[in-house]
Design an enzyme around this catalytic site. Structure first.
Site, PDB file in Angstrom:
ATOM      1  N   HIS A 138      36.542  10.821 -29.507  1.00  0.00           N
ATOM      2  CA  HIS A 138      36.637  12.033 -28.677  1.00  0.00           C
ATOM      3  C   HIS A 138      38.089  12.455 -28.473  1.00  0.00           C
ATOM      4  CE1 HIS A 138      32.521  12.841 -27.403  1.00  0.00           C
ATOM      5  NE2 HIS A 138      32.318  11.563 -27.128  1.00  0.00           N
ATOM      6  N   HIS A 169      33.397   5.195 -30.747  1.00  0.00           N
ATOM      7  CA  HIS A 169      32.808   6.481 -30.370  1.00  0.00           C
ATOM      8  C   HIS A 169      33.675   7.194 -29.330  1.00  0.00           C
ATOM      9  CE1 HIS A 169      29.251   9.122 -29.206  1.00  0.00           C
ATOM     10  NE2 HIS A 169      30.107   9.315 -28.219  1.00  0.00           N
ATOM     11  N   GLU A 170      34.043   6.460 -28.277  1.00  0.00           N
ATOM     12  CA  GLU A 170      34.814   7.103 -27.202  1.00  0.00           C
ATOM     13  C   GLU A 170      36.195   7.538 -27.694  1.00  0.00           C
ATOM     14  OE1 GLU A 170      33.319   8.164 -24.720  1.00  0.00           O
ATOM     15  OE2 GLU A 170      31.529   6.968 -25.075  1.00  0.00           O
ATOM     16  N   CYS A 227      25.373  10.890 -27.239  1.00  0.00           N
ATOM     17  CA  CYS A 227      26.612  11.344 -26.620  1.00  0.00           C
ATOM     18  C   CYS A 227      26.256  12.332 -25.517  1.00  0.00           C
ATOM     19  CB  CYS A 227      27.492  12.021 -27.675  1.00  0.00           C
ATOM     20  SG  CYS A 227      29.062  12.624 -27.030  1.00  0.00           S
TER      21      CYS A 227
HETATM   22 NI    NI Z   1      30.403  10.806 -26.780  1.00  0.00          NI
END
Ligand code: NI
Length: 173
Positions: free
Chosen positions: A145, A141-142, A99
């Protein structure tokens, strides 16, 4: 414009981001230009708006062939706004992630293998895709966030977390 990427420890990465309500605006296009410039400058596969301090539900991702992910399949360049993820099976796969907010490190993270994701692009046009494997991992994953979740929070065994050059010494130039 390339923006500084917030790093883990910055409380702004831990917030729930807010829905985008206006599409095809100069502000949204400017945000996306900054996100693309920033992601490209760091050779990333994805970036979420909160990582440059903008608390909106906007992510970008995509890669052709990225030296950081030598075995990853290509993922189309995508702008995904107000995303909704639906797992399509219980099947979980562990895989290595990195990341831009956790530079120099990698960890093994469990993710749903197969998902449907929906949302909108920067013009408000609907996006609705069914994907698996690396594409599914990048999206999860994105989108994490946007809920204030960084991948180290999902690692099951912290022995599977460390510095990239120690974990993968053969990849160092
Ligand atoms: Ni990330």
């Amino acid at each position: 414009m390339i923006k500084p990427v917030l790093k883990m420890g910055d409380a702004r990465l831990l917030r729930r981001a807010e829905d985008v309500t206006a599409f095809d605006t100069p502000e949204l296009h400017a945000l996306l230009a900054d996100m693309r410039d920033t992601m490209k400058s760091l050779d990333g596969a994805g970036l979420a708006a909160p990582q440059i301090g903008v608390n909106l539900r906007v992510v970008i991702f995509g890669l052709e062939h990225n030296p950081r992910y030598p075995e990853a399949e290509a993922v189309p360049d995508t702008v995904l706004i107000n995303p909704v993820i639906t797992p399509l099976s219980d099947e979980i796969e562990e895989g290595w992630e990195g990341c831009l907010s956790v530079p120099g490190m990698n960890g093994k993270v469990p993710r749903f293998l197969r998902i449907r994701y929906q949302g909108q692009d920067e013009y408000g046009a609907p996006i609705d895709r069914t994907v698996d494997n690396f594409h599914a991992r990048v999206v999860q994953h994105e989108c994490d966030h946007l809920d204030g979740v960084l991948y180290p929070m999902r690692i099951r065994d912290l022995r599977d977390f460390g510095f990239s050059d120690e974990l993968f010494p053969e990849e160092e130039a």
